[in-house]
Design a protein around this motif. Sequence first.
Motif, PDB file in Angstrom:
ATOM      1  N   SER A  61     134.708 112.621  74.491  1.00 51.04           N
ATOM      2  CA  SER A  61     135.520 113.283  73.470  1.00 51.04           C
ATOM      3  C   SER A  61     135.881 114.699  73.902  1.00 51.04           C
ATOM      4  CB  SER A  61     134.756 113.321  72.135  1.00 51.04           C
ATOM      5  OG  SER A  61     133.616 114.126  72.262  1.00 51.04           O
TER       6      SER A  61
ATOM      7  N   THR B 276     121.752 114.002  78.906  1.00 57.03           N
ATOM      8  CA  THR B 276     121.470 112.772  78.171  1.00 57.03           C
ATOM      9  C   THR B 276     120.505 111.882  78.941  1.00 57.03           C
ATOM     10  OG1 THR B 276     123.678 112.854  77.208  1.00 57.03           O
ATOM     11  CG2 THR B 276     122.536 110.748  77.121  1.00 57.03           C
TER      12      THR B 276
ATOM     13  N   GLY C 262     129.542 109.379  74.031  1.00 58.62           N
ATOM     14  CA  GLY C 262     130.530 109.922  73.089  1.00 58.62           C
ATOM     15  C   GLY C 262     130.848 111.377  73.387  1.00 58.62           C
ATOM     16  N   ALA C 263     129.849 112.166  73.740  1.00 59.96           N
ATOM     17  CA  ALA C 263     130.078 113.584  74.041  1.00 59.96           C
ATOM     18  C   ALA C 263     130.871 113.762  75.330  1.00 59.96           C
ATOM     19  CB  ALA C 263     128.735 114.311  74.141  1.00 59.96           C
TER      20      ALA C 263
ATOM     21  N   THR D 117     129.556 106.958  68.198  1.00 58.95           N
ATOM     22  CA  THR D 117     128.993 106.321  69.398  1.00 58.95           C
ATOM     23  C   THR D 117     127.466 106.340  69.367  1.00 58.95           C
ATOM     24  OG1 THR D 117     129.204 108.409  70.616  1.00 58.95           O
ATOM     25  CG2 THR D 117     130.982 106.789  70.875  1.00 58.95           C
ATOM     26  N   ALA D 118     126.872 107.367  68.765  1.00 61.38           N
ATOM     27  CA  ALA D 118     125.404 107.399  68.629  1.00 61.38           C
ATOM     28  C   ALA D 118     124.943 106.284  67.701  1.00 61.38           C
ATOM     29  CB  ALA D 118     124.943 108.757  68.100  1.00 61.38           C
TER      30      ALA D 118
ATOM     31  N   VAL E 238     132.026 118.410  72.052  1.00 62.71           N
ATOM     32  CA  VAL E 238     130.717 117.776  72.232  1.00 62.71           C
ATOM     33  C   VAL E 238     130.213 117.234  70.907  1.00 62.71           C
ATOM     34  CG1 VAL E 238     128.319 118.172  72.935  1.00 62.71           C
ATOM     35  CG2 VAL E 238     130.180 119.224  74.211  1.00 62.71           C
ATOM     36  N   ILE E 239     130.343 117.998  69.831  1.00 64.02           N
ATOM     37  CA  ILE E 239     129.936 117.550  68.501  1.00 64.02           C
ATOM     38  C   ILE E 239     131.208 117.185  67.728  1.00 64.02           C
ATOM     39  CG2 ILE E 239     128.712 118.179  66.380  1.00 64.02           C
ATOM     40  CD1 ILE E 239     126.827 118.315  68.658  1.00 64.02           C
TER      41      ILE E 239
ATOM     42  N   THR F 254     133.462 111.359  66.771  1.00 61.32           N
ATOM     43  CA  THR F 254     133.344 110.333  67.816  1.00 61.32           C
ATOM     44  C   THR F 254     131.921 110.254  68.346  1.00 61.32           C
ATOM     45  OG1 THR F 254     135.619 110.839  68.450  1.00 61.32           O
ATOM     46  CG2 THR F 254     134.324 109.541  69.986  1.00 61.32           C
ATOM     47  N   THR F 255     131.297 111.399  68.583  1.00 60.46           N
ATOM     48  CA  THR F 255     129.917 111.373  69.103  1.00 60.46           C
ATOM     49  C   THR F 255     128.958 110.776  68.083  1.00 60.46           C
ATOM     50  OG1 THR F 255     129.571 113.651  68.361  1.00 60.46           O
ATOM     51  CG2 THR F 255     130.218 113.337  70.645  1.00 60.46           C
TER      52      THR F 255
ATOM     53  N   LEU G  20     125.125 108.782  72.161  1.00 58.87           N
ATOM     54  CA  LEU G  20     125.492 110.185  71.927  1.00 58.87           C
ATOM     55  C   LEU G  20     126.035 110.823  73.203  1.00 58.87           C
ATOM     56  CD1 LEU G  20     125.323 112.577  69.824  1.00 58.87           C
ATOM     57  CD2 LEU G  20     123.170 113.140  70.934  1.00 58.87           C
TER      58      LEU G  20
END
Length: 194
Positions: free
Chosen positions: A165, A128, A161-162, A176-177, A168-169, A172-173, A158
Amino acid sequence: MKTRKIFTLAVLTGILAAAPGHPAQGQTTTLLGSVETRAVTGEPASPLKLIQPVPDKLPAPARQPAPATRTVVQKVVVKERDTRTYFQKHPKIKAAAVGAGVGAGAGALTGLVARRGIIRGAAIGAGTGAGVGLIRSSRTLERHPIARDVATGATAGLGFGAAASRRVISKTTGKTAAVGAAVGLGYGLFKHLK
């Protein structure tokens, strides 16, 4: 028989010598055509047949213009030795490396707080952070600062969130994105709109 050949050669030579024309015509005739000769033992070679006819009037030689002279000015650039470091030569790689380092630290901290794993969080954060570094160093997005801030916020959200959580997908992600994009938009609007 021998006397007749010699007499014929003498008459032909006299006619060619007395013929009016260009002084170099005899030489040109030899250059333009070819003569077939036959040598007999003990006798001199004699011309028997002209293969190409000789033109009546030779064209005047074309005058070639003198080559034009011109002055050529050549600029010579002496290249000095490049003393810049690797990251000074490649600023995008520098931005990605710095972003990856900062992102790895933030991701490790997020993974520790969320109890999802420090190494997992650091790996997600490094990816990221490299993306955020490339977004911030983009020349195209430099001309559009609000869009750059929105993209930075969405990418950072993103990543957080990843790292926090289980998958990863996930929902939640995505949330957050969206929150990160909204924060980036607010920051860009307050900073760049006057």
